[in-house]
Every structure is written in structure tokens, then in C-alpha cells.
Scaffold this motif. Structure first.
Motif, PDB file in Angstrom:
ATOM      1  N   GLU A  78       0.823  -1.207   0.000  1.00  0.00           N
ATOM      2  CA  GLU A  78       0.000   0.000   0.000  1.00  0.00           C
ATOM      3  C   GLU A  78       0.857   1.258   0.000  1.00  0.00           C
ATOM      4  O   GLU A  78       0.544   2.256  -0.657  1.00  0.00           O
ATOM      5  N   ARG A  79       1.984   1.219   0.723  1.00  0.00           N
ATOM      6  CA  ARG A  79       2.852   2.399   0.788  1.00  0.00           C
ATOM      7  C   ARG A  79       3.434   2.753  -0.582  1.00  0.00           C
ATOM      8  O   ARG A  79       3.646   3.922  -0.889  1.00  0.00           O
ATOM      9  N   HIS A  80       3.716   1.726  -1.409  1.00  0.00           N
ATOM     10  CA  HIS A  80       4.260   1.987  -2.746  1.00  0.00           C
ATOM     11  C   HIS A  80       3.225   2.680  -3.627  1.00  0.00           C
ATOM     12  O   HIS A  80       3.564   3.593  -4.394  1.00  0.00           O
ATOM     13  N   ILE A  81       1.984   2.234  -3.516  1.00  0.00           N
ATOM     14  CA  ILE A  81       0.916   2.867  -4.299  1.00  0.00           C
ATOM     15  C   ILE A  81       0.740   4.323  -3.853  1.00  0.00           C
ATOM     16  O   ILE A  81       0.609   5.229  -4.678  1.00  0.00           O
ATOM     17  N   GLN A  82       0.753   4.557  -2.547  1.00  0.00           N
ATOM     18  CA  GLN A  82       0.606   5.919  -2.023  1.00  0.00           C
ATOM     19  C   GLN A  82       1.752   6.811  -2.488  1.00  0.00           C
ATOM     20  O   GLN A  82       1.548   7.974  -2.858  1.00  0.00           O
ATOM     21  N   LEU A  83       2.973   6.267  -2.469  1.00  0.00           N
ATOM     22  CA  LEU A  83       4.124   7.057  -2.889  1.00  0.00           C
ATOM     23  C   LEU A  83       4.055   7.393  -4.375  1.00  0.00           C
ATOM     24  O   LEU A  83       4.328   8.537  -4.779  1.00  0.00           O
ATOM     25  N   ALA A 148      11.996   2.010  -4.533  1.00  0.00           N
ATOM     26  CA  ALA A 148      10.612   2.332  -4.899  1.00  0.00           C
ATOM     27  C   ALA A 148      10.553   3.584  -5.757  1.00  0.00           C
ATOM     28  O   ALA A 148       9.824   3.639  -6.763  1.00  0.00           O
ATOM     29  N   ILE A 149      11.325   4.606  -5.386  1.00  0.00           N
ATOM     30  CA  ILE A 149      11.317   5.858  -6.144  1.00  0.00           C
ATOM     31  C   ILE A 149      11.809   5.633  -7.567  1.00  0.00           C
ATOM     32  O   ILE A 149      11.241   6.155  -8.538  1.00  0.00           O
ATOM     33  N   ARG A 150      12.857   4.844  -7.720  1.00  0.00           N
ATOM     34  CA  ARG A 150      13.365   4.563  -9.068  1.00  0.00           C
ATOM     35  C   ARG A 150      12.351   3.805  -9.907  1.00  0.00           C
ATOM     36  O   ARG A 150      12.215   4.054 -11.111  1.00  0.00           O
ATOM     37  N   PHE A 294       2.785  12.373   1.227  1.00  0.00           N
ATOM     38  CA  PHE A 294       3.795  11.338   1.100  1.00  0.00           C
ATOM     39  C   PHE A 294       3.727  10.416   2.314  1.00  0.00           C
ATOM     40  O   PHE A 294       3.675  10.880   3.455  1.00  0.00           O
ATOM     41  N   PRO A 295       3.742   9.099   2.093  1.00  0.00           N
ATOM     42  CA  PRO A 295       3.576   8.162   3.220  1.00  0.00           C
ATOM     43  C   PRO A 295       4.822   8.104   4.094  1.00  0.00           C
ATOM     44  O   PRO A 295       5.933   8.379   3.638  1.00  0.00           O
TER      45      PRO A 295
END
Length: 541
Positions: A78-83, A148-150, A294-295
Motif C-alpha cells: 500500500e505504501r508503494h501505491i501511495q508514494l 521504490a522511487i526509481r 507522502f507516506p
């Protein structure tokens, strides 16, 4: 420093109509990839090994390499989707009011020019319609922030060329603060280097940095270059390294926030928990770095129940599918709890524990591992991170403060360590026997490399092969080199002692004879006879 178009993801702009009213008619937004729903975002972010059950029949050396592919494993939570959603919103919102032909764009150029003429980086300008342009992503190293950002940014072109405006648009600019500290001048130099790799034939670093300009002036130039190329978001990674710089943290952080306001370019700071010391320098910076939804990025939380999974369970259930041992290990609650205890919810450590356990099982021939294996891997292969894991598990805040971050360990390095443990498997030629045709030439070649002439090396290798007592090229070479050692000669017991020669009392040879008789040193007897003296006394004369 310039880049070629084929080296980067450069595309020519294709515009799509926007349904969001304040996005309409803005070519910088219309040229971006469309926003995605959660399912589509998840499909884009996922990164898993190319796994096939048929690979279990492959030889061990190939399966070792397949285990190594876990290094890029990412299962979207879920955190990846939020980011991803936060970055997409931030980039688009940052482009509002920044159309290539708008008066605001010209106004920013004029303001930067006036500041440059005054010897400053920026004028003190504020954008009353845009607030909290800066955000942050803070969490312990190894939790997958940068990865995750990349992955999120890989959905966007690195550069979008707009022929109608003769404009190169950079949707995101991701730079890392160097480990030896970040200064105003260093930040500007990093921006120039990055843009030089993106824009064809750009030479900003040579043009500005090598001229010896001050940090203030360089930051002004960097701001103009970012504005000229319509940077959508500036991500400053490893921001905790700012604390190591000799320049004032307050000055640089103020400059970053001012740059964000001046240009209207959103800025995202990424770092470990040490970064909070930097981002919390004052209330204004701390408040600004917490915006845009941002999470938070803590370690993975565990529910303790695989049937009612939390973040940890979602992660480990997916990771556990990728096994290259021929005896498949089922994930039960006990193993899940053991894994969590050994990694404390840090995904990077969990992946390395899982990979090392599989390597052991392949190399020792057991094709299986247990919870005990996981614990032993932490003790031996990951001993550098064990003190921090222990501090996290016990909640020892003081002990955690003693560690800057979890030190990075690469899977390739861990594979080497595991192979070294099973040296016979790793060494090339370890299973070659003395009866094999290649044994003698291979051992002889090793001896030649050690400085032994060709003819003697071949003879020694042949003798070792004839003895048939070793296995492997390395063991054969060692046995052959033992043949080259000179044998110690022993005095024959039946040889009569030579007759003693009579000497004068002050004959220096008496010292050696007396030493042999009484067990004292010859030096002590020479000293007693006055034949030697203390060197320190001689030097003082």
C-alpha cells in the motif's frame, strides 16, 4: 559530460487532453504519461524474478545465479501505491502556472537574473498560490525507499522534447547527496552533472562549475538551468549526509526551500532517520517537508498471523514463492516469525537471509534449510548488521543511536562469502583427480607460475599423480611444492666429535664454546669478555 539521445529515455512530446480543469491546455502536463489506477500502478511497480519450476532441474551453478536475481525483488504494498500517487500528483501540480509561454515563466527568469546581478542565489519571492512545495520520505536504510522511487520514476520519460517550443522537459531530477557531505556548491554541481547526462550536448558542469564561481552564484545558475528545462520535481536522496558538510546546514536548507518557492519546482527529501535532524532545523523547513500526502516509511509491520496478513506477511508470502532448492520449504508461522526476528521487518535484510539460506542448501547438497539456518546466516553471513537488528528487536534506543544506518551489503558479495565457505565447490578444478588426463598439465602450469622450470614442474606433477593421494588442482600443486622443499640434514650419530682446539682465555671463540656448554647466549659471554659494548653508550660519545 554531454549525453547522446540514445543513452537516455528521450521522447518527442505527444499531447493528451486533460479532464482535470487546471491541467488543461498545459503542454508540460499533457505530455506526461496518463495517471493510473491502483491495479495498473501495482503492475508497473512489481519486480520479480523470472521463475519457472523447470529451473529446479538446472545444475547448481545456474541455480546459484537465479537466487541472485532476488536482489531486484519488489512486491508493491500500500505504501508503494501511495508514494507513486503522491509523486504523480506533485509533478502535475508543480507544473500548474508554469506553461512554456506563460508570463510566470518569464518572471522567474527575470527574478533569477536580478538576483545574479546582486550576487545572490535568489530574490526573496513567494508563490502565494502554492504552499508546502517540499516533502520528505524518511525511513531506515534497507526499507526500499530509493528502490521504490526509481521504479516509480521509470514510468516517466527522462526527457520530453517539445519541438514546437524547442524545449527539453525533465519530469524528474533524482540526485544523491555524497557521503562526504553536501554543500551549496556540491548541490549545484550534482544538478549540473545530472542534467548534462540527460540533455543532448549539454555542458553545464564545464560551463559553470569549472569557472570557480561561489556557491551562491552556482545555485543561481542551477536554478536557471532547472527552470529552462522545466524540471517537474527535484529529489534529493541521502539528505542525512548534509550533516557532514562543513558549511552551515541552515544556509543550505534555506536555499533549497527558497529555490523550491522561487521556481515553483516541488522538492522531495529522501533519507534515513538521521535526516530528521536535518529536515527539522527549524519549524518552517520541518513543516514544508511533510506535505503532499507522502507516506511514512517505517520497517514492515507484522500481524503475526499469515492468515490475517499485515505488511510483513504480504511481503514474505510473495517472496517465499521464489525458491530454487529442489526440496521446497513451506512457509509456516514459525519460519515467518524467525525471519521477522532476524530482519525486524527490513525487506533488504529479509531478501538476503532468504538468498543465503538457499545458497547454503544448494552448495552443501542438502537442498533444504530450516529456521535454524536463517539464524545461523544472520550470525555468520550478516554479522555486520546483527548488532543493529538486535538493538531494534530489544528496543534499545541508545544502542540504535550508536549506528548511523544499516551498512549496505550486496548479494554478489554475500554469494562470494557463501562460496568461500564451500571452497571445494567454488574452486575451479577442485574435483579433478590424479587419473584425469588434465591433472598433470594443470598442476605443472601452477608450478611454472610459482617459478619452477618447465621440465622440473612436469616431473613433480607426474610424481604427485603417480602417488594418487590428492584430489583437485590446488591440492596437487600443494603436494608438488612440498617435494621442492629441501630436506633437513641430520648429523650422523656415529660420527666422532672433532677434537677440541686449545684457545687462549681471551680468544673470542671461547664465548661460543661456553655458550654451547652452559646454554647462555654467545652475546652475554662476549659482553663479559669486553668484546661488545652498549650501542646507546657509543652513540652518546
Amino acid at each position: 559530460m554531454s549525453a547522446h539521445p540514445e543513452d537516455i529515455y528521450l521522447v518527442e512530446a505527444r499531447y493528451s487532453q486533460q479532464r482535470i480543469p487546471h491541467y488543461r491546455g498545459n503542454p508540460l502536463i499533457e505530455a506526461l504519461p496518463p495517471s493510473l489506477d491502483d491495479d495498473a500502478l501495482s503492475d508497473h511497480l512489481i519486480e520479480k524474478p523470472d521463475y519457472d519450476p523447470e529451473q529446479l532441474d538446472w545444475p547448481s551453478y545456474e541455480r546459484l545465479h537465479m537466487v541472485s536475481t532476488l536482489s531486484s525483488f519488489l512486491t508493491p504494498l500500500e505504501r508503494h501505491i501511495q508514494l507513486a500517487r503522491a509523486f504523480d500528483t506533485t509533478i502535475r501540480a508543480g507544473y500548474v502556472g508554469r506553461r512554456p509561454t506563460s508570463a510566470d515563466r518569464v518572471r522567474v527568469f527575470q527574478s533569477l537574473y536580478e538576483a545574479q546581478q546582486s550576487g545572490r542565489a535568489f530574490n526573496t519571492m513567494h508563490r502565494p498560490t502554492e504552499e508546502q512545495l517540499s516533502s520528505r520520505v524518511v525511513g531506515m536504510s534497507g526499507t526500499g525507499k530509493t528502490t521504490a522511487i526509481r521504479r516509480i520514476f521509470s514510468r516517466y520519460p527522462q526527457v520530453i522534447y517539445h519541438p514546437i517550443y524547442n524545449l527539453h522537459q525533465i519530469p524528474y531530477l533524482h540526485i544523491e547527496a555524497p557521503h562526504d557531505g553536501l554543500s551549496t556548491k556540491g548541490l549545484a554541481a550534482s544538478i549540473f552533472r545530472k542534467i548534462d547526462t540527460l540533455i543532448p550536448d549539454a555542458m553545464y558542469y564545464s560551463l559553470y562549475v569549472k569557472g570557480g564561481a561561489s556557491g551562491e552564484l552556482l545555485l543561481n545558475h542551477a536554478a536557471r538551468v532547472m527552470h529552462a528545462h522545466c524540471v517537474g520535481v527535484l529529489v534529493v536522496d541521502e539528505i542525512q549526509n548534509l550533516k557532514n558538510t562543513g558549511s552551515s546546514k541552515q544556509i543550505l536548507m534555506s536555499a533549497l526551500v527558497t529555490a523550491s518557492n522561487e521556481l515553483g519546482v516541488p522538492m522531495v527529501f529522501v533519507g534515513t532517520h538521521k535526516a530528521t535532524e536535518v529536515l527539522g532545523l527549524d519549524f518552517r523547513q520541518g513543516r514544508r517537508s511533510a506535505g503532499h500526502g507522502f507516506p511514512s516509511w517505517p520497517t514492515l509491520g507484522a500481524s503475526g498471523d499469515l492468515n490475517a496478513p499485515g505488511e510483513w506477511e504480504d511481503f514474505i508470502l510473495e517472496l517465499w514463492k521464489y525458491q530454487w532448492n529442489r526440496s521446497r520449504i513451506l512457509l509456516d508461522q514459525y519460519i515467518s516469525n524467525t525471519m521477522y526476528a532476524c530482519c525486524q521487518g527490513v525487506p533488504d535484510i529479509a531478501i538476503k537471509l532468504f538468498a543465503c539460506a538457499q545458497w547454503r542448501a544448494i552448495l552443501d547438497g542438502s537442498e533444504s534449510f530450516s529456521s535454524a539456518t536463517i539464524v545461523d546466516v544472520l550470525d555468520k553471513e550478516l554479522e555486520t548488521v546483527k548488532p543493529m537488528i538486535t538493538a531494534m528487536r530489544t528496543g534499545n534506543v541508545r544502542a540504535l543511536g550508536a549506528y548511523q544506518d544499516i551498512p549496505p551489503i550486496h548479494l554478489s558479495s554475500l554469494l562470494d562469502d557463501t562460496l568461500n565457505t564451500y571452497e571445494g565447490v567454488r574452486q575451479r578444478g577442485a574435483e579433478v583427480r590424479t587419473t584425469d588426463t588434465g591433472f598433470v598439465p594443470a598442476v605443472a602450469n601452477v608450478l611454472v607460475q610459482a617459478g619452477i622450470n618447465d621440465e622440473r614442474a612436469l616431473s613433480m606433477a607426474t610424481k604427485v599423480a603417480a602417488a594418487g593421494k590428492v584430489t583437485g588442482i590446488a591440492a596437487g600443486a600443494e603436494a608438488a611444492l612440498a617435494l621442492a622443499k629441501p630436506r633437513a640434514t641430520k648429523k650422523r650419530k656415529d660420527t666422532p666429535d672433532a677434537p677440541l682446539i686449545e684457545m687462549a682465555p681471551d680468544d673470542y671463540r671461547q664465548a661460543f664454546r661456553r655458550a654451547s656448554a652452559d646454554g647462555q647466549s654467545a652475546f652475554s659471554h662476549l659482553s663479559a669478555m669486553g668484546a661488545v659494548c652498549r650501542i646507546d653508550k657509543v652513540l652518546l660519545i
